[in-house]
Each structure stands twice: as C-alpha cells, then as structure tokens.
Motif scaffolding. Structure first.
Motif, mmCIF file in Angstrom:
data_model
loop_
_atom_site.group_PDB
_atom_site.id
_atom_site.type_symbol
_atom_site.label_atom_id
_atom_site.label_comp_id
_atom_site.label_asym_id
_atom_site.label_seq_id
_atom_site.Cartn_x
_atom_site.Cartn_y
_atom_site.Cartn_z
ATOM 1 N N GLY A 41 25.117 7.056 -9.571
ATOM 2 C CA GLY A 41 26.118 7.154 -10.784
ATOM 3 C C GLY A 41 27.031 6.627 -10.501
ATOM 4 N N GLU A 42 28.282 7.153 -10.356
ATOM 5 C CA GLU A 42 29.937 6.566 -10.863
ATOM 6 C C GLU A 42 30.549 6.399 -8.664
ATOM 7 N N GLN A 43 29.960 5.977 -8.330
ATOM 8 C CA GLN A 43 30.218 6.210 -6.668
ATOM 9 C C GLN A 43 29.987 5.325 -6.379
ATOM 10 N N ALA A 44 30.513 4.129 -5.287
ATOM 11 C CA ALA A 44 30.175 3.874 -4.255
ATOM 12 C C ALA A 44 30.017 4.273 -2.871
ATOM 13 N N TYR A 45 28.238 3.361 -2.228
ATOM 14 C CA TYR A 45 27.727 3.623 -1.185
ATOM 15 C C TYR A 45 28.065 2.982 -0.140
ATOM 16 N N VAL A 46 27.628 2.812 0.930
ATOM 17 C CA VAL A 46 27.138 2.223 1.945
ATOM 18 C C VAL A 46 25.960 2.715 2.900
ATOM 19 N N LEU A 47 25.140 2.299 3.200
ATOM 20 C CA LEU A 47 23.985 2.075 4.053
ATOM 21 C C LEU A 47 24.115 1.725 4.958
ATOM 22 N N ARG A 48 24.023 2.104 6.537
ATOM 23 C CA ARG A 48 23.921 1.390 7.694
ATOM 24 C C ARG A 48 22.716 1.923 8.664
ATOM 25 N N ARG A 49 22.219 0.612 8.450
ATOM 26 C CA ARG A 49 20.911 1.328 9.389
ATOM 27 C C ARG A 49 20.067 0.429 10.251
ATOM 28 N N ALA A 50 19.170 0.896 10.770
ATOM 29 C CA ALA A 50 18.221 -0.028 11.796
ATOM 30 C C ALA A 50 17.084 0.078 10.875
ATOM 31 N N PRO A 51 15.826 -0.688 11.146
ATOM 32 C CA PRO A 51 14.289 -0.643 10.856
ATOM 33 C C PRO A 51 13.552 0.504 11.311
ATOM 34 N N SER A 52 14.179 0.638 12.709
ATOM 35 C CA SER A 52 13.532 1.449 12.968
ATOM 36 C C SER A 52 13.850 2.599 14.283
ATOM 37 N N GLU A 89 14.139 11.384 9.976
ATOM 38 C CA GLU A 89 12.493 10.087 9.906
ATOM 39 C C GLU A 89 12.210 10.761 8.702
ATOM 40 N N GLY A 90 11.776 11.848 7.856
ATOM 41 C CA GLY A 90 11.198 11.997 7.086
ATOM 42 C C GLY A 90 11.598 11.123 5.241
ATOM 43 N N ASP A 91 12.470 10.497 6.087
ATOM 44 C CA ASP A 91 13.270 9.737 4.645
ATOM 45 C C ASP A 91 12.919 8.396 5.133
ATOM 46 N N GLY A 92 12.116 7.916 5.729
ATOM 47 C CA GLY A 92 11.427 6.834 5.636
ATOM 48 C C GLY A 92 11.881 5.582 5.935
ATOM 49 N N MET A 93 12.974 5.718 6.200
ATOM 50 C CA MET A 93 14.068 4.157 5.535
ATOM 51 C C MET A 93 14.940 3.863 7.726
ATOM 52 N N GLY A 94 13.759 4.131 8.870
ATOM 53 C CA GLY A 94 14.640 4.136 9.941
ATOM 54 C C GLY A 94 15.261 4.863 10.224
#
Length: 443
Positions: A41-52, A89-94
């Motif tokens: 939308g109008e907001q900026a975000y950052v996803l911080r993740r590990a693949p698994s 876990e159910g989100d599937g993104m690690g």
C-alpha cells in the motif's frame, strides 16, 4: 525456488489488510541473512529472512525470539526497527519477520563522507540505552555469554580449521592470559558497528541486525564498533570512523552507561578482532561444506588477513623494544613475465575482464553486487598467483598457542610483520590499515 512475491502478499494481507505489493527487491550485502525491501500500500517495509529453519540450526535462538528482542528494544525507547509481523512455518518463506522500513542511509562510505555533528554522541547514547533495557524485558532465549567458555570455543574452532595461523594463535594465548573478571551482565547488541546503523541529517536513525545479541559485558559492545575494520578506511577516527574514544566514552557514561574500564575495553578489542578473524575463516568453511555456495563466502574467508594485521598491531606492544625496532625481512620477489601459452594467471584475468565488461554492466541489484564480489575473488587469485605468499605455519602456531614461543623471541615480530603485510597485500590490498602499518614498520 519459492514465489516470494505471492507468499509475501498473502502474509501481508493477513497482518496488515489489503494493500498491494510493490517494489520488491533484495537489498545488497548481508553476510548472513536476506533482506528484502518492499511496499505494501502506502507503507514501506523490510522482510528479514533465512531461507530455511536448517539455516538457523546452529544459532542459540531463532527469528521469533530475535523479533521479540527487537520489539522489547523498540518499546524501551531504543532506535530499533518496528516489527509488524513474524513468519511462521505455514507462511512458506523460511524464518524471519517484517519491519517498517526506516528511510535513512546505511552505507558506511556515504555516512562517513559527511557524518552529522551529533553522530558520535548519538552512538554513545544509544548504546547506553541498549545496555539499560531491563533484564525482565529480554526474552529468556537470549543467552548469557561466559567469556571463558566463549574463548575456549574460539580456540576449538581455530584448531578445527587447521590450527595453522600464528597470529590467531598469538591472540588466543593473549586472551587466555588477560581474561578480565566477570562483569555485571547487560544486554549486548553484539554487532554494534558502522554498517548496522542508519543515519540521516539529524543523526542516528536506527540500529539494525540484532541476531548476535546476548547478555554479557558492556565493554564488548563498546569495543566492537572501534575495530579497525569497522572504521571503513578512517583509521585515524577509532570510534566507528567518526571520532575519538574519550568523547565516545563520555557520551556513553553521560547517558547512563557503565564507567568505562580501559584495560577491559582493550581486552574486548582484541577478543572481537580475534572473533572476526575466525568468523572469516568460518565463511570459507561454510562454502566448503556446501552450507552456503555463494562466492561472497570465499571472498570473506580471505579477509582473515585484515584481522591478523589488526591483531599484530594490537599485540605488538608486548614485544621488547629492540624487537619492535628490528628491520623487516625483504618482501617476496615478483614473478617472471609469462611467455608461451596462456598461464593460469592470464586465464583468470580473462575471466575477470569478461565479468567486468559483459556481466556487471548488464546486472542490477543483488546480481550486480555478486558480479563485483566475483571480480574481487578473481583479483585475489591473480595477486596470489603473482606473490605465492602463504600465512600458514602449524608448528609456530602451536608454539605460540602453548606459550613456549612469544614475541620476545629474536626476529619473530619482524617475521610476523613481513608475513602479514605480504598476505594482506594479496587478500585486501585496499585495506587502509595495510598502508599505515607498512609505513609504521618501514615495510
């Protein structure tokens, strides 16, 4: 390969409502985790993740606890990012979490080119705030560091990596001989340095990357950002490349930080330089094992030479004055000019030129970053083929580790100086401390 955009859209719809995903792009760098910038939308975000989850297996706590810690810091008034959602876990993104994006500069070169006047004081104040976070607010999973055990673990890792780097052995022995008594534990950020802080025209804007946080000695955090490597070329400014130690200590103490003990600070400066030397070696091991096949890992693995140089600069004052004045042995002579069929060096040069001319210009974002890393890797090989310099010496390392050989041995300091100058010239020729040490040692 997962469809990150679709999975992330589903996640954001659940936690933030309808918005629409835009501008998804991986941010350059990040030695351990992936960071993805995006708009919802109008907001900026950052996803911080590990693949698994497997990628996080060796860590003392996972992303859920890390996110809880960042939220506790934010709630305590620390300039930590605002966490808005944690992956399951159910989100599937690690594993990972999403934060509101802070719009400020993170690139050390850009920050240090024109730092805001308040930055040094901001850094001291913010660290005092981190150390003042109440123990009750810190998640139970955040471990307490026992320095004796941590040093023993570094020693075990060094031996598992071959135990053949004399300057690493020298530093381990020095730390064993200079262990300070335990300190009253506080929350230690663990990675408080230039590169993990964001800055705008008003000063410090955010403190990032909390994955190494633990409970321990406040002086560890104070020292870490003062390592030469984190000054990014401004080696005459010992605090983050921004300013001087006394001003930093004064700002920290004025904001409620503990009284700074200079000897304890020096111990942690040596310890964390040693820690990063072994961290660099570990990067190479991660590539060898297949845990992380990126070229970035092998390049960071060769940055051990920078830390070995810094360790010798920190520890050489323990050598007798006569040894510190001893001239260095001559440098390794250059290789002969090639003739006949293309040499290994010329083949490597050809591949490097191709990446520079054809691959890098056509790349964008993280792919361009990877092309530059690949060019750096081949540059190391080119210089190594010319110089034929090695840093390994298991026999000397064992003697230094045991304390049967010290810097008082005639000629040893001069030899170590020559070795580390030659090796750093191959692995990191632009490292600012290299030119300074060469001038100081007349090498």
């Amino acid at each position: 390969m997962i469809d990150l955009a679709t999975l992330l859209s589903t996640f954001m719809t659940r936690i933030a409502g309808n918005g629409g995903l835009g501008g998804l792009a991986r941010l350059s760098g990040g030695a351990n985790m992936e960071s993805w910038a995006f708009d919802w939308g109008e907001q900026a975000y950052v996803l911080r993740r590990a693949p698994s989850a497997e990628y996080m297996a060796d860590r003392p706590y996972g992303h859920a606890d890390e996110a809880a810690l960042v939220m506790a810091a934010h709630a305590a008034g620390v300039k930590a990012p605002e966490v808005v959602g944690v992956l399951t876990e159910g989100d599937g993104m690690g594993t990972g979490y999403v934060m509101r994006r802070v719009i400020a500069e993170v690139n050390p070169a850009k920050i240090l080119a024109d730092p805001p006047p308040s930055l040094l004081a901001d850094l001291g104040r913010e660290l005092a705030r981190i150390h003042a976070i109440p123990a009750a607010a810190i998640p139970d999973a955040i471990p307490l560091m026992n320095t004796v055990d941590a040093l023993a673990e570094l020693k075990a890792r060094f031996l598992s990596y071959g135990g053949d780097r004399p300057l690493v052995a020298l530093a381990i022995r020095w730390c064993e001989d200079h262990l300070p008594p335990p300190a009253e534990p506080v929350l230690v950020h663990g990675d408080y340095r230039m590169g993990n802080v964001m800055v705008d025209s008003d000063g410090l804007a955010a403190v990032l990357d909390w994955e190494l946080a633990h409970r321990g000695d406040a002086h560890e955090d104070l020292a870490f950002g003062c390592m030469t490597v984190w000054r990014f070329g401004r080696i005459d400014q010992p605090v983050f490349g921004v300013g001087g130690l006394e001003d930093y200590f004064a700002a920290y103490e004025a904001a409620g930080g503990v009284k700074v003990d200079r000897a304890r600070f020096h111990f942690w400066l040596v310890y964390r330089t040693l820690w990063w030397a072994l961290g660099c070696l570990q990067m190479g091991q991660m590539w060898r094992s297949g845990a992380d096949p990126t070229v970035e890992r092998v390049v960071i693995g060769r940055r051990t030479a920078e830390q070995e140089l810094d360790l010798l600069l920190l520890l050489e004052t323990g050598a007798p004055e006569g040894e510190r004045a001893r001239p260095l042995p001559p440098a390794t002579s250059a290789s002969a000019e090639p003739a006949g069929e293309p040499t290994n060096r010329e083949i490597v040069q050809a591949v490097r030129d191709w990446i520079e001319g054809a691959i890098k210009p056509a790349s964008q974002g993280h792919a361009k970053f990877e092309a530059v890393v690949a060019m750096n890797a081949l540059g190391i090989v080119l210089r190594d083929l010319d110089a034929g310099v090695r840093a390994e010496d298991m026999e000397l390392a064992a003697a230094l580790l045991a304390g049967t050989t010290t810097l008082a041995e005639p000629g040893l300091l001069a030899r170590l100086r020559r070795d580390v100058l030659d090796k750093c010239a191959v692995d990191s020729p632009k490292y600012a401390a290299l030119a300074a040490a060469r001038a100081d040692w007349r090498g």
